[in-house]
Design a protein around this motif. Structure first.
Motif, PDB file in Angstrom:
ATOM      1  N   LEU A  47      57.423  41.201  39.359  1.00  0.00           N
ATOM      2  CA  LEU A  47      56.176  40.717  38.291  1.00  0.00           C
ATOM      3  C   LEU A  47      54.882  40.779  38.873  1.00  0.00           C
ATOM      4  O   LEU A  47      53.886  40.604  38.479  1.00  0.00           O
ATOM      5  CB  LEU A  47      56.559  39.383  37.622  1.00  0.00           C
ATOM      6  N   LEU A  48      54.726  40.562  40.428  1.00  0.00           N
ATOM      7  CA  LEU A  48      53.575  40.365  40.975  1.00  0.00           C
ATOM      8  C   LEU A  48      52.880  41.524  41.074  1.00  0.00           C
ATOM      9  O   LEU A  48      51.666  41.778  41.398  1.00  0.00           O
ATOM     10  CB  LEU A  48      53.898  39.501  42.316  1.00  0.00           C
ATOM     11  N   ILE A  49      53.498  42.590  41.118  1.00  0.00           N
ATOM     12  CA  ILE A  49      52.825  44.166  41.117  1.00  0.00           C
ATOM     13  C   ILE A  49      51.723  44.517  40.298  1.00  0.00           C
ATOM     14  O   ILE A  49      50.814  44.645  40.702  1.00  0.00           O
ATOM     15  CB  ILE A  49      53.901  45.169  41.293  1.00  0.00           C
ATOM     16  N   PRO A  50      52.035  44.167  38.690  1.00  0.00           N
ATOM     17  CA  PRO A  50      50.881  44.234  37.876  1.00  0.00           C
ATOM     18  C   PRO A  50      49.547  43.288  38.454  1.00  0.00           C
ATOM     19  O   PRO A  50      48.781  43.467  38.048  1.00  0.00           O
ATOM     20  CB  PRO A  50      51.662  43.869  36.507  1.00  0.00           C
ATOM     21  N   VAL A  51      50.090  42.114  39.045  1.00  0.00           N
ATOM     22  CA  VAL A  51      48.870  41.136  39.219  1.00  0.00           C
ATOM     23  C   VAL A  51      48.098  41.746  40.175  1.00  0.00           C
ATOM     24  O   VAL A  51      46.677  41.665  40.398  1.00  0.00           O
ATOM     25  CB  VAL A  51      49.578  39.930  39.768  1.00  0.00           C
ATOM     26  N   ILE A  52      48.728  42.589  41.242  1.00  0.00           N
ATOM     27  CA  ILE A  52      47.981  43.239  42.542  1.00  0.00           C
ATOM     28  C   ILE A  52      47.018  44.330  41.872  1.00  0.00           C
ATOM     29  O   ILE A  52      45.969  44.578  42.264  1.00  0.00           O
ATOM     30  CB  ILE A  52      48.961  43.804  43.481  1.00  0.00           C
ATOM     31  N   ILE A  53      47.699  45.359  40.824  1.00  0.00           N
ATOM     32  CA  ILE A  53      47.040  46.098  40.210  1.00  0.00           C
ATOM     33  C   ILE A  53      45.873  45.351  39.414  1.00  0.00           C
ATOM     34  O   ILE A  53      44.431  45.873  39.486  1.00  0.00           O
ATOM     35  CB  ILE A  53      47.579  46.862  39.135  1.00  0.00           C
ATOM     36  N   LEU A  54      45.915  44.442  38.729  1.00  0.00           N
ATOM     37  CA  LEU A  54      44.846  43.806  38.204  1.00  0.00           C
ATOM     38  C   LEU A  54      43.715  43.352  39.196  1.00  0.00           C
ATOM     39  O   LEU A  54      42.506  43.106  38.731  1.00  0.00           O
ATOM     40  CB  LEU A  54      45.335  42.413  37.555  1.00  0.00           C
ATOM     41  N   LEU A  55      44.212  42.962  40.301  1.00  0.00           N
ATOM     42  CA  LEU A  55      43.129  42.485  41.137  1.00  0.00           C
ATOM     43  C   LEU A  55      42.216  43.463  41.894  1.00  0.00           C
ATOM     44  O   LEU A  55      41.209  43.296  42.042  1.00  0.00           O
ATOM     45  CB  LEU A  55      43.989  41.642  42.454  1.00  0.00           C
ATOM     46  N   PHE A  56      42.979  44.615  42.021  1.00  0.00           N
ATOM     47  CA  PHE A  56      42.376  45.939  42.269  1.00  0.00           C
ATOM     48  C   PHE A  56      41.022  46.139  41.360  1.00  0.00           C
ATOM     49  O   PHE A  56      40.101  46.513  41.746  1.00  0.00           O
ATOM     50  CB  PHE A  56      43.112  46.985  42.856  1.00  0.00           C
ATOM     51  N   PHE A  57      41.534  46.313  39.955  1.00  0.00           N
ATOM     52  CA  PHE A  57      40.560  46.746  39.132  1.00  0.00           C
ATOM     53  C   PHE A  57      39.349  45.518  39.073  1.00  0.00           C
ATOM     54  O   PHE A  57      38.310  46.101  38.776  1.00  0.00           O
ATOM     55  CB  PHE A  57      41.108  46.783  37.773  1.00  0.00           C
ATOM     56  N   LEU A  58      39.807  44.301  39.305  1.00  0.00           N
ATOM     57  CA  LEU A  58      38.631  43.264  39.050  1.00  0.00           C
ATOM     58  C   LEU A  58      37.640  43.362  40.218  1.00  0.00           C
ATOM     59  O   LEU A  58      36.476  43.201  40.318  1.00  0.00           O
ATOM     60  CB  LEU A  58      39.525  42.085  39.207  1.00  0.00           C
TER      61      LEU A  58
END
Length: 359
Positions: free
Chosen positions: A27-38
């Motif tokens: 579940l942390l993988i989508p969080v990593i994607i969100l951080l990259f876009f941010l």
């Protein structure tokens, strides 16, 4: 098994075989994607741009050069994402390794100690009557063989009786030998006339006492007698007319040894030309009641088969099921891939390639 660097480990077929031990890590993988876009959003205005004034006079040659330059710049703009993509893949693969994909193979091991069964079969002259075709003894012999075929892990013995009782086969798991003894039964095996039911029960009890007497520890002996089932199946067509031991006394003795008694009255009440061959149920019912068992009447072959089938259902040894799980972890494969991606990102960051891609 495929080597760790094979792309086989990323195929959907392979992932369908995996069971994830720590699914929260995925579940942390989508969080990593969100951080990259941010990060990309916050630094969109921080990129340096160099504006060049270009002469408006162009030729066909310069036009081709501009197209070539634009193509090169578009490729470089795509390569600019190599560094963040490598970092993202490396972190994601480390999270997959942390989730611990594994393949679990389950094995079931069923164990049963079985029970002790003594078959006591009447081989007196009256067992040659043909009301159970081809004869009472032949029908009992055939059904007993079928009963033996249906047992597993049980020790089964055989006692025959007429005017006397003899132990023909001790308790054994060699069912082939036991069925051979059953196949050889005939009415002339014991010359003494009569029906010694009490002596037959005593022979069966003596055979079953061998197991308990083998243990010198009294506590272990009592536990073994309580946990290990012991039964006697007695087939006869008449009253007790011979022998030295009263059947009631033998039944009470069996009860003391925790042995259950099942009695089967074989045949119908018929009268032969020479003498009466009636089937007396009284003593068979009595000893079955004393022995905490059951009495059955078998008036034909089908009923006799049903009786043995019912006894087989009643007397089943407890089965202990052990489940073994062979767990194979595959997190190392994705850990190696993650480390390789991070090392590649570090290489891009700390070499001239990193500066070229960022400019």
């Amino acid at each position: 098994m495929e080597p760790w660097y094979s792309l086989h480990w990323f195929s959907p077929a392979q992932w369908q075989q995996f069971q994830i031990a720590n699914p929260l890590a995925l579940l942390l993988i989508p969080v990593i994607i969100l951080l990259f876009f941010l990060r990309q959003y916050l630094h969109r205005n921080a990129q340096q741009r160099l504006n060049l004034s270009v002469s408006p006079i162009t030729t066909s040659r310069t036009r081709r050069q501009e197209i070539r330059v634009q193509t090169t710049q578009s490729l470089l703009s795509l390569l600019r994402y190599a560094l963040p993509v490598s970092v993202f893949l490396g972190i994601s693969l480390l999270l997959i390794a942390l989730a611990r994909p594994q393949i679990i193979r389950e094995q079931r091991d069923e164990q049963s100690e079985g029970i002790d069964i003594m078959l006591a079969i009447d081989v007196s002259e009256s067992m040659t009557e043909t009301d159970l075709p081809p004869s009472r003894l032949a029908a009992a012999r055939r059904v007993a063989q079928t009963f033996v075929n249906g047992r597993q892990n049980d020790r089964i013995g055989l006692v025959i009786f007429a005017g006397e009782a003899f132990s023909l086969c001790p308790l054994t798991t060699d069912y082939g030998l036991l069925k051979q003894y059953l196949n050889d039964l005939h009415a002339q095996m014991i010359r003494t006339s009569g029906t010694a039911i009490g002596d037959a029960l005593a022979r069966c009890i003596n055979r079953m006492r061998d197991r308990s007497l083998a243990s010198p520890d009294t506590t272990q002996q009592q536990a073994a007698e309580w946990n290990h089932s012991k039964i006697i199946i007695l087939l006869s067509d008449g009253d007790n007319t011979a022998g030295n031991l009263d059947p009631v006394t033998a039944a009470r003795l069996a009860k003391q040894f925790n042995i259950r008694l099942y009695t089967i009255a074989v045949g119908r009440a018929v009268t032969a030309s020479s003498k009466a061959t009636t089937v007396d149920e009284g003593i068979l019912k009595t000893i079955a009641t004393i022995g905490n068992g059951s009495f059955f009447r078998a008036t034909d072959t089908r009923r006799l088969q049903a009786v043995f089938a019912q006894i087989s259902k009643l007397e089943k040894a407890p089965i202990r099921v052990r489940i073994y799980e062979d767990v194979q972890d595959y997190y190392r494969i994705y850990l190696y891939w993650g480390i390789c991606c991070l090392l590649f990102a570090l290489f891009l960051k700390n070499t001239i390639f990193g500066n070229v891609l960022e400019d």
